[in-house]
Scaffold this active site. Sequence first.
Site, PDB file in Angstrom:
ATOM      1  N   ASP A  30     -53.908  -9.184  23.127  1.00 38.04           N
ATOM      2  CA  ASP A  30     -53.771  -9.149  24.777  1.00 38.04           C
ATOM      3  C   ASP A  30     -52.124 -10.005  24.548  1.00 38.04           C
ATOM      4  O   ASP A  30     -52.780 -11.693  23.795  1.00 38.04           O
ATOM      5  CB  ASP A  30     -54.709  -9.734  25.215  1.00 38.04           C
ATOM      6  CG  ASP A  30     -54.341 -11.071  26.466  1.00 38.04           C
ATOM      7  OD1 ASP A  30     -53.193 -10.683  27.453  1.00 38.04           O
ATOM      8  OD2 ASP A  30     -55.004 -11.442  27.030  1.00 38.04           O
ATOM      9  N   LYS A  93     -42.909 -13.851  28.310  1.00 31.78           N
ATOM     10  CA  LYS A  93     -44.005 -12.929  29.053  1.00 31.78           C
ATOM     11  C   LYS A  93     -42.782 -12.678  30.188  1.00 31.78           C
ATOM     12  O   LYS A  93     -43.301 -11.710  30.536  1.00 31.78           O
ATOM     13  CB  LYS A  93     -45.153 -13.228  28.845  1.00 31.78           C
ATOM     14  CG  LYS A  93     -45.642 -11.279  29.518  1.00 31.78           C
ATOM     15  CD  LYS A  93     -47.480 -11.426  30.056  1.00 31.78           C
ATOM     16  CE  LYS A  93     -47.582 -10.549  30.176  1.00 31.78           C
ATOM     17  NZ  LYS A  93     -49.448  -9.993  29.924  1.00 31.78           N
ATOM     18  N   GLU A 198     -53.325  -4.216  31.003  1.00 34.88           N
ATOM     19  CA  GLU A 198     -54.274  -4.647  31.412  1.00 34.88           C
ATOM     20  C   GLU A 198     -55.242  -4.168  31.883  1.00 34.88           C
ATOM     21  O   GLU A 198     -56.459  -4.742  31.092  1.00 34.88           O
ATOM     22  CB  GLU A 198     -53.654  -6.131  32.066  1.00 34.88           C
ATOM     23  CG  GLU A 198     -52.775  -6.994  30.388  1.00 34.88           C
ATOM     24  CD  GLU A 198     -52.118  -8.128  30.984  1.00 34.88           C
ATOM     25  OE1 GLU A 198     -52.431  -8.193  32.198  1.00 34.88           O
ATOM     26  OE2 GLU A 198     -51.228  -8.215  30.527  1.00 34.88           O
ATOM     27  N   ASP A 223     -57.099 -10.008  38.536  1.00 35.16           N
ATOM     28  CA  ASP A 223     -56.980 -10.963  37.373  1.00 35.16           C
ATOM     29  C   ASP A 223     -55.891 -12.500  37.588  1.00 35.16           C
ATOM     30  O   ASP A 223     -55.072 -11.838  38.429  1.00 35.16           O
ATOM     31  CB  ASP A 223     -56.036  -9.704  36.786  1.00 35.16           C
ATOM     32  CG  ASP A 223     -55.955 -10.141  34.922  1.00 35.16           C
ATOM     33  OD1 ASP A 223     -55.720 -12.033  34.530  1.00 35.16           O
ATOM     34  OD2 ASP A 223     -55.325  -9.645  34.190  1.00 35.16           O
TER      35      ASP A 223
END
Length: 627
Positions: A30, A93, A198, A223
């Site tokens: 992850d 990211k 994800e 999330d």
Amino acid sequence: MAKYSIDLQAGKVKEDEAVNSVGEIIVGIDLGTTNSLVARVKDGRAVAVAGEDGKQVLVPSIVHFRPDGSVVVGEAAKPYLTTAPERTIYSVKRLLGKSFGDLSDVKDQFGYRIIDEDEDRLVKIAVPGSDGRQRYYSPVELSARILQALKARVEAEIGSPVSRAVITVPAYFNDAQRQATRDAGKLAGLDVLRIVNEPTASSLAYGIGLTEEDEGRTIAVYDLGGGTFDVSILRIEQGIFEVLATNGDTFLGGDDFDQAIVSYWQENYGLPLSTTQERGEIRLLAERAKKALSQEQTFTAEFRGTSVSLTRAEANDRFAPLIERTLSSCVRALADAKLEKGDIDHVIMVGGSTRVPLVKEQVSAFFEKEVNDTLDPDQVVALGAAIQADVLAGNQQDVLLLDITPLSLGIETVGGLMDPIIPRNSKVPTKVGRKYTTSVDGQVRLKVAVYQGERDMVADNRKLGEFILNDIPPMPAGIPQIEIHFYLDADGILRVKATEHRSGTEQSVTIKSQYGISEEEMALMLIDSLNHAEEDMRARSLAEAKTEANNVLLSARKFIRQNESWLSGEQVQEIGRFVDALAASVAGDDKDAINERMAELNTYTTPLAHEALDRNVAAAMRGRDVN
């Protein structure tokens, strides 16, 4: 003439056949905005891998460059966020696959320097060195540092090398962001077998989608991480997770909950927060309060001589507007998926911020059903990636394995670079399209060459075929819109089509499956790509810098010709000096020197470009022909 070539993979192969030729261990990673972690299946169960202390599984996604050039990653890099922010990179990211134009509104929110005055090109990060020179890094290189740390962590635990991985990305990541993630994995020495969404990984972690009983299920994945929020609606059909809709906020997360607490204390206690250190300390205290109130009803502490307190009810009052924003995203996601709340079979909670009790209560009330939150929300994505990796390793025989492309298919772009269109391990049949343009004024023909392989330069890959797209209307470079489509069917037959949208002209080629290669050759190509990953990245970075610099040189020279009527002799001479310096650097092999000369030229010419625009606008308003 600019030369583009397309590489396609033909041939059909089972997933277990494709992956078993390299290494023995496959891990799930992850790669997060705030924290990253690695997991593996051990004794039939997915587990997150801890560090040397045997407890901490989270690795902060932070990279710090010391003045001597050495690199610190993770927890050890966190203190430098306040002491050396210009050399400490976080939230990388958010930069993956992004251009300067994508980040122009938020670039000042970072403590480090983002470089790229060309809005259409991918960003670079400038890091000052001890010698005073700037070093330029791409988000791919920085992400690779984090992946290397995770790779080292799992190798230390199992005592053997790890070369294969499944890496997760948000469902909303586009093709460029996914390819950047693959490139980062390769640079870190990892063969990235699959890029997994994800929310799909989260579903797998809860065991959803691994049996036939889950066919036809619809899942909502909520999330809420440290810095971002997204909700995804998934549908499971024939063993495939389809993303029906995704929505969210890239600047909403646990950090905002902490700030809400800080604001409450400021209003009620008048705390001194004038220095960076004070602001940093109060944010850490607010985070402590948030975590404590997930278990307790009251929190009390002392901050620089002042006693501060907070009840869960007071915190909830501040959290409620933030949670409402996430539920608004849920409404939009359901609308986009054309579903009602009652159509959702499972609601899965992901991200550390879902530990806030009010979040769970409000989400459960919104969807009118109990939520799945039995797994550690920080770990659930990595655990799901590990399960997917275990499936690819062939250890779950009852799970359907679909046919895949064993090697990447892509095209050659300027500088002899390989641009993958269909990445290795993509499921087939598949159709992928990508847009390109010309790099030379008046270009009327475009060569599309098809390649197969994993190396960054087409010279190191295998050519499958080529064709010429003729009759492109002569236009300035960058104006034609050329779309390249790859259609790969279940029999391994590849069709490549190029279309210029303004004129409608198109051309195509069909490559049959006999162009496939043996498993032994495939394995050698994969190993070769990993062994040369760092060398390939240097070659790609240099080629990209030279291509960009040549475009800048053409633009600068054109700018002088078009504006010489009002430019002073001194300005023309100064631009010429910067142009000569950039041209000299392009003749060499120092990527950082090229980027530095480009930055200097852009810094000098940007105010002049703005003046030229103002003059053109003023002339147009007076009814004169600008040129």
